[in-house]
Design an enzyme around this catalytic site. Sequence first.
Site, PDB file in Angstrom:
ATOM      1  N   LYS A  52       0.806  -1.170  -0.040  1.00 37.90           N
ATOM      2  CA  LYS A  52       0.054  -0.005   0.012  1.00 37.90           C
ATOM      3  C   LYS A  52       0.897   1.153  -0.028  1.00 37.90           C
ATOM      4  CE  LYS A  52      -3.893  -2.522   2.085  1.00 37.90           C
ATOM      5  NZ  LYS A  52      -4.416  -2.930   3.427  1.00 37.90           N
ATOM      6  N   GLN A  96      -4.264  -1.800   9.906  1.00 41.70           N
ATOM      7  CA  GLN A  96      -3.984  -2.953   9.166  1.00 41.70           C
ATOM      8  C   GLN A  96      -4.527  -4.019  10.232  1.00 41.70           C
ATOM      9  OE1 GLN A  96      -3.053  -3.676   5.808  1.00 41.70           O
ATOM     10  NE2 GLN A  96      -4.040  -5.759   6.344  1.00 41.70           N
ATOM     11  N   ASP A 119     -10.869   2.870   4.356  1.00 45.17           N
ATOM     12  CA  ASP A 119     -11.038   1.519   4.287  1.00 45.17           C
ATOM     13  C   ASP A 119     -12.687   1.312   4.115  1.00 45.17           C
ATOM     14  OD1 ASP A 119      -9.008  -0.374   3.968  1.00 45.17           O
ATOM     15  OD2 ASP A 119      -8.512  -0.506   6.214  1.00 45.17           O
TER      16      ASP A 119
END
Length: 300
Positions: A52, A96, A119
């Site tokens: 990412k 994460q 997200d």
Amino acid sequence: MQILDGKLTSEQIKAEIAEQVSAIRARGGKIPHLAAILVGNDGASETYVNNKVLACERVGFKSTLVRMDDSVSEAELLAKVDELNCNDEIDGFIVQVPLPKHIDEIKVTLAIDPEKDVDGFSPTNVGKMVLGLPTFISATPNGIMELLRRYNIDTVGKHCVVVGRSNIVGTPMSLLMSRNTNPGNSTVTMVHSRTHNMAEICRSADILIVAIGKANFVTPDMVKDGAVVIDVGVTRLPDVTRPSGFRLAGDVDFEAVKDKCSFITPVPGGVGPMTIASLLQNTLKAQDLRKLQEKSCSNN
Ligand code: NAP
């Protein structure tokens, strides 16, 4: 059979984003800035976060990686989330998952400012997605929708079976496919670990989307001739012939199933790269969504 090439498609999307970043830079605007919090040293999570961060660099975004030890307390992590919420320089950030067992993932998700939740996991953003309002749609389902769109897959009136009902993949995926959009307008069945007649239901799918995390679970008897198959699963299988000691496998037995499909995503190189491209798209639109939000507040 045609491969739905997520790697290639994600490269096209990244090139488009890079052009938009160049235009922002040329007019002296704010360069999008994505931050990621990584707790602990889980190999797969490290790989995902590094990819990412690299993708941010590729398109010209700023990125910040915040690493925390896996002994970090829940309070310390929540304080870091709050710090990023309040930092005007950061447009969006992710935490994460999975997190260590002593940290409540739901609490962390709820602590993220929905305006920075690129997200798309927060209840506010999930609620907006359900209502079809502008928001961050969670990266994996959004990436799959983009892949279907770019390959012009006809989804209208088709039977779409989604295997798995997680909050981050299966549930949003089934909602998106049932909405009055293109792609979308499918008749959706969502199945899970308590479903009876799994093979029979999967076999009735024109579009089969599998997100369960069980390597090679879907076998040819579960796939209709001509089906579009989207494989979300990623499992590391031990492989002594590889320097890494493992290889990645999807939820679909690709070699056994591929010749029955009209389109199929490979693993790796299918949904994974699209998830990252989608995260970048969400970060790019963070500033616009914020302006939209401010406008609707000032109109009330
Ligand atoms: P998850 O939270 O563990 O959910 C798995 C779902 O699969 C659950 O709803 C579970 O049903 C269902 N399930 C498990 N075994 C099943 C079975 N035998 N038959 C039918 N349903 C079954 O997983 P997730 O977060 O959605 O992730 C799924 C997979 O996708 C994982 O391999 C993950 O690594 C991968 N993934 C990939 C990406 C990417 O970018 N490529 C992104 C996200 C996830 P119950 O609810 O009944 O337990």
